[in-house]
Scaffold this active site. Sequence first.
Site, PDB file in Angstrom:
ATOM      1  CG  ASP A   1      -0.343  -0.060   2.528  1.00  0.00           C
ATOM      2  OD1 ASP A   1       0.896  -0.199   2.605  1.00  0.00           O
ATOM      3  OD2 ASP A   1      -1.081   0.032   3.534  1.00  0.00           O
ATOM      4  CB  SER A   2       4.584   1.722  -0.096  1.00  0.00           C
ATOM      5  OG  SER A   2       4.813   0.576  -0.884  1.00  0.00           O
TER       6      SER A   2
ATOM      7  CG  ASP B   1       0.461  -4.037   2.043  1.00  0.00           C
ATOM      8  OD1 ASP B   1       0.579  -4.945   2.877  1.00  0.00           O
ATOM      9  OD2 ASP B   1       1.299  -3.124   1.898  1.00  0.00           O
TER      10      ASP B   1
ATOM     11  CE  LYS C   1       3.150  -6.217   3.642  1.00  0.00           C
ATOM     12  NZ  LYS C   1       2.789  -4.988   4.362  1.00  0.00           N
TER      13      LYS C   1
ATOM     14  CD  GLU D   1       0.617  -1.680   7.880  1.00  0.00           C
ATOM     15  OE1 GLU D   1       0.360  -0.885   8.819  1.00  0.00           O
ATOM     16  OE2 GLU D   1       1.088  -1.320   6.789  1.00  0.00           O
TER      17      GLU D   1
ATOM     18  CD  GLU E   1       7.884  -0.563   7.331  1.00  0.00           C
ATOM     19  OE1 GLU E   1       6.919  -1.274   6.956  1.00  0.00           O
ATOM     20  OE2 GLU E   1       8.074   0.592   6.901  1.00  0.00           O
TER      21      GLU E   1
END
Length: 296
Positions: free
Chosen positions: A54-55, A93, A123, A125, A192
């Site tokens: 999602d970056s 993501d 993915k 978080e 991260e």
Amino acid sequence: MSFTPIGDLRQKITIASLKEKKLRREPITCLTAYDYSAARLVDEAQIDVVLVGDSLAQTMLGYENTLSVTIEEMLHHVRAVRRGIKHALLLADMPYGSYHLGSDEAVRNAARFVKEAGAEVVKIEGGEKRADLIRRIIDAEIPVAGHIGLTPQSVNVMGGYRVQGKSLNAIEQLMKDAVALDRAGVACLYLEGIPREVASMITAEVETPTIGIGAGPDCDGQVLVFHDLVNLSFSPPAKFVRHYGDAAAEITRAVQSFRTDVASRQYPSDSESYHLPRETQTALETLLERKRGMRR
Ligand code: KIV
């Protein structure tokens, strides 16, 4: 029966391949990609895992952080990347808000990444508080990657992008998070922005492969954002970023040369132009000559 095209000897990377690599202590390589062309280049360079992170909110769409990117925007990019990949494992993501409002909706959204876009792993978080949700998604036959430490979707809670796990309490919490996600059955675990020592302890503790970004060299694999790798991020690089190329400089040089050549009529040249076939050219000249004769 083999699904690998004849002559194509590279094996498809699966979640089992990542586990085997961890056992064999072979580093796992992962890069983000957000579109077809980057996905092809990354896959053809034999990177194991392609992550549609999602970056892309920042690198591709120019948002300030990852919070605004929508599920539709993510799906659009995952589909493009899917078309560019043959061998790598494709992770996507789940964006902020797509798994925070209840587990039914989270499973439904995870299934969209698989069904509508071809993701192989989604993915999510967050640490131990996500373990039950992760189990539910895995129950729906969807592999899940965990992501702990500096989790960009929590930027407002963290009060900025800060290295996590620096105090003894924070280390204890990170260890609990890692173990809870490992027990929940994550396919791999992204670490991260945490100290090398902590990433090393987690990697030794969990069975699942760890993939680090800003987490030191002792993880089972490493990931970088594609735009950071080639200097296309338009922001000062974080400590862990290594520029392996300078695409910004190369693209700028190419664009400026194009502008100069067009302005000075050096582009396109005659050899870069299409031409009429000789007979058509002769017939056209005859026709034009006849017209000129009639006008005289
Ligand atoms: O969105 C992303 O690119 C990521 C990586 C930094 C792990 O989550």
